[in-house]
Design an enzyme around this catalytic site. Sequence first.
Site, short mmCIF file in Angstrom:
data_model
loop_
_atom_site.label_atom_id
_atom_site.label_comp_id
_atom_site.label_asym_id
_atom_site.label_seq_id
_atom_site.Cartn_x
_atom_site.Cartn_y
_atom_site.Cartn_z
N MET A 200 0.84 -2.30 1.47
CA MET A 200 1.33 -2.82 2.75
C MET A 200 0.30 -3.76 3.36
SD MET A 200 2.85 0.54 4.70
CE MET A 200 4.12 1.58 3.98
N GLU A 261 -5.05 -4.84 8.21
CA GLU A 261 -5.45 -3.89 7.17
C GLU A 261 -4.52 -4.09 6.00
OE1 GLU A 261 -4.88 0.83 6.71
OE2 GLU A 261 -6.23 0.23 8.34
N THR A 262 -5.08 -4.38 4.84
CA THR A 262 -4.27 -4.50 3.63
C THR A 262 -4.47 -3.27 2.77
OG1 THR A 262 -4.25 -6.92 3.56
CG2 THR A 262 -3.91 -5.78 1.48
N GLU A 263 -3.38 -2.57 2.53
CA GLU A 263 -3.38 -1.43 1.62
C GLU A 263 -2.99 -1.95 0.24
OE1 GLU A 263 -3.90 1.87 1.96
OE2 GLU A 263 -4.29 2.00 4.11
N LEU A 264 -3.95 -1.99 -0.67
CA LEU A 264 -3.69 -2.46 -2.02
C LEU A 264 -2.75 -1.49 -2.75
CD1 LEU A 264 -7.34 -3.51 -2.90
CD2 LEU A 264 -5.46 -5.04 -2.29
#
Length: 373
Positions: A200, A261-264
């Site tokens: 996300m 925030e980048t959720e890999l």
Amino acid sequence: MPADIQADVQQTVEARPDIVRTISLPHKSVLGRDVPALEISHHVRDNDGRPVFLLMGGIHANEWPGVEVATEFAMDLAEQDGRDPRITALLDRVRVIILPVVNPDGYEVSRGGRIPDKRKNCDPTCGTAVDPDTGSDSAGVDLNRNFGVNWGGVGSGGDKADGDYRGPKPFSEPETQNIRDLVTGRQVTVLVGLHTYGDMNLRPPGQNASPLTPDEAVYAELGDQMAQANGYPSKLSRDLYETSGTAEEWSYHTTGGLGFETELAGETNHGPFTTSVLDQYHGEREALLRDAEAAGNPRYHSRITGTAHGTLELSKPGLHSTMTADGPFTWDVNPSIRPGTDGRNIQESWTLTCSGRTVPVTVGRGETTTVSC
């Protein structure tokens, strides 16, 4: 900093000293480790008015892919400058600061295998008592619950044993103090923290009860651009789960700079290197390039122009940055009008000090104002 990451950082600095320098952050980790960041830009040692894109990895110790992606992106920029016209143009307009490992103590304990699932930072007891059910220990603070906006709210623990323990007070930890000092002393117009795993791109707010931010349209626009690049949906942070006291939300409400925030992608916090890093790097690289380009796009921040000679200072309570001018100048800055946590803007002004006098400057997102120094 772990030896493999340190080697990559050192190699990058030595290969391109003309565009890369190390920033030694002022606070050592709890266990006494240095916490270096890389600054990458043309004319990297000039004190000019270009905006900053800040990329962070490893705020949670067990989220190894974020560290690897951040480090790879730094090496990529340095290697492709002068070869890739897009990256070359980017480094003309923007200062890129990359902090590969926010939490070096916890990362060392996790990556070294002592407690692979450790999430928090360390205290002096770090690694001495492991919960057989969770595979983690209770030592330390969840650094991404330790920031000074909405600290102590929903989605953060008040007990030291909690996995999301927020600490005894905001910015109680040297690692979060480093980010605070880095951001408040510069014009960081876009900030991204890399995490795993959730697939996300997340933007504030992090609480179900909080209203949308005053910049929801701009936030959603950039989040959608990131989603087109890396394939992860663009969502509100609370759509993953509720959080409070995060770096991205603090940075946004304190400075007006857009924080994400980048959720890999992945199935665990630290899966195989091939699937956790290599397979998704191409798409995430494009998302990060779009973020960095957005940091330099005046639609997303503000500009102050004028003519001056010498050092200029720009300040508000808790914020202070400088630039050096020698004639006409353009200073890319965050808006003076600050986004409140209640969904409304707060009318504030910068104080610009130039030529021995102070000038109040009120400027909104996407606006340019000209001052007389």
